[in-house]
Motif scaffolding. Sequence first.
Motif, PDB file in Angstrom:
ATOM      1  N   MET A  22       0.867  -1.191   0.000  1.00 43.28           N
ATOM      2  CA  MET A  22       0.000   0.000   0.000  1.00 43.28           C
ATOM      3  C   MET A  22       0.899   1.235   0.000  1.00 43.28           C
ATOM      4  N   GLU A  23       1.209   1.756  -1.163  1.00 42.98           N
ATOM      5  CA  GLU A  23       2.126   2.875  -1.297  1.00 42.98           C
ATOM      6  C   GLU A  23       1.404   4.206  -1.082  1.00 42.98           C
ATOM      7  N   MET A  24       2.030   5.072  -0.308  1.00 39.43           N
ATOM      8  CA  MET A  24       1.522   6.418  -0.090  1.00 39.43           C
ATOM      9  C   MET A  24       2.674   7.388  -0.238  1.00 39.43           C
ATOM     10  N   THR A  25       2.374   8.578  -0.699  1.00 39.27           N
ATOM     11  CA  THR A  25       3.391   9.618  -0.720  1.00 39.27           C
ATOM     12  C   THR A  25       3.576  10.139   0.700  1.00 39.27           C
ATOM     13  N   ASP A  26       4.696  10.810   0.931  1.00 38.99           N
ATOM     14  CA  ASP A  26       4.958  11.372   2.256  1.00 38.99           C
ATOM     15  C   ASP A  26       3.854  12.346   2.662  1.00 38.99           C
ATOM     16  N   ARG A  27       3.393  13.119   1.701  1.00 36.69           N
ATOM     17  CA  ARG A  27       2.342  14.100   2.010  1.00 36.69           C
ATOM     18  C   ARG A  27       1.040  13.405   2.382  1.00 36.69           C
ATOM     19  N   THR A  28       0.714  12.332   1.677  1.00 36.11           N
ATOM     20  CA  THR A  28      -0.505  11.593   1.987  1.00 36.11           C
ATOM     21  C   THR A  28      -0.421  10.986   3.374  1.00 36.11           C
ATOM     22  N   ARG A  29       0.737  10.429   3.714  1.00 38.22           N
ATOM     23  CA  ARG A  29       0.910   9.841   5.043  1.00 38.22           C
ATOM     24  C   ARG A  29       0.777  10.892   6.135  1.00 38.22           C
ATOM     25  N   ARG A  30       1.372  12.045   5.938  1.00 38.42           N
ATOM     26  CA  ARG A  30       1.272  13.096   6.958  1.00 38.42           C
ATOM     27  C   ARG A  30      -0.178  13.547   7.130  1.00 38.42           C
ATOM     28  N   THR A  31      -0.878  13.681   6.023  1.00 36.77           N
ATOM     29  CA  THR A  31      -2.283  14.097   6.086  1.00 36.77           C
ATOM     30  C   THR A  31      -3.113  13.045   6.814  1.00 36.77           C
ATOM     31  N   LEU A  32      -2.856  11.770   6.497  1.00 40.79           N
ATOM     32  CA  LEU A  32      -3.577  10.689   7.163  1.00 40.79           C
ATOM     33  C   LEU A  32      -3.327  10.708   8.660  1.00 40.79           C
ATOM     34  N   GLY A  33      -2.085  10.937   9.063  1.00 45.35           N
ATOM     35  CA  GLY A  33      -1.767  10.993  10.477  1.00 45.35           C
ATOM     36  C   GLY A  33      -2.503  12.119  11.194  1.00 45.35           C
ATOM     37  N   LEU A  34      -2.537  13.289  10.553  1.00 45.34           N
ATOM     38  CA  LEU A  34      -3.236  14.430  11.165  1.00 45.34           C
ATOM     39  C   LEU A  34      -4.738  14.193  11.246  1.00 45.34           C
ATOM     40  N   LEU A  35      -5.320  13.607  10.192  1.00 44.38           N
ATOM     41  CA  LEU A  35      -6.755  13.329  10.205  1.00 44.38           C
ATOM     42  C   LEU A  35      -7.108  12.292  11.258  1.00 44.38           C
ATOM     43  N   THR A  36      -6.260  11.281  11.396  1.00 43.41           N
ATOM     44  CA  THR A  36      -6.497  10.258  12.426  1.00 43.41           C
ATOM     45  C   THR A  36      -6.426  10.872  13.812  1.00 43.41           C
ATOM     46  N   ALA A  37      -5.430  11.704  14.037  1.00 38.05           N
ATOM     47  CA  ALA A  37      -5.299  12.371  15.333  1.00 38.05           C
ATOM     48  C   ALA A  37      -6.494  13.282  15.602  1.00 38.05           C
TER      49      ALA A  37
END
Length: 298
Positions: A1-16
Amino acid sequence: MEMTDRTRRTLGLLTAAGALPYLTLKAIWLAGGTIGVRDAPFLADPSVVVLNTVTVLLDAILVALALALTRPFGARLPAWMLLLPIWVGTGFLLPMVVAILPVAALGSLSDATGPLEPWVQPLVYGGFAWQGVGLALAFVSYAVRRWGAVITRGGTVAAPLRPLLRVLVGGGAAAAGLSGLLHVVAGIASGSGSAVLVDVANALFAAAGALGVARLAGGATEHRFASAVAGWVGTGAMFAWGLWSAVLTMAGTALAHPDPISGPAALAGLLGGFALAVAGLVALAGAQQPVAAEPARA
């Protein structure tokens, strides 16, 4: 499941961000407020105060995990620091997505009374479900990057580990089967459609955990990542909810509802989930890639 760094950071913030409604509500309660509460004495019960404090700390840990999985510093953390809390966290939160949140949403439409206002549970469980999905996606991406080769590597475990693996899988699968059966019986015995939905979901998580780990332990090479996901989520759900039920009951909290069927179901899930999780780790870490046969010489 590949994600760009920006996508991962956004996912982390949304989860938080999914923790904000829950943390805000609990902060108000711990400060003495009673918003969303019909029964003020219930909120003042010492066991409820302790549970509210503990769950606030747990949700704060979940926020830290979401950021660790999606930020560069997380790749440098030792595996033991991440695996246990993420396993328990996803196991606790994902059942809310498939069963507990829908039941809470339906319950908010009824006239049933209780210590909380009807909107509280959908708000809280909605935030938990949001966090569960986000944490699961973040962890899958993290696991693929860090341990993808280990997860997909086929082959059986080394010979010295096989007796231990058989005991863990056999005992864990038996406990998971018992837990699933008792959950179904408890749901039917309750006479409540909502309880049936939740208990059937618990039984399905138990079955997924046992089947996923059994395939890994058997050295399956096809769909190995899917087996690892099923084993991870299923064992985590059994262990997390079994542990939660045990803590509530043994501590004699106001949220405890001892039941001669649900109690043993939760205990069997706690034990089976732990045994199968250990078996899954042994199967993954101890797998030996089959050696390809040498080509025939002319």
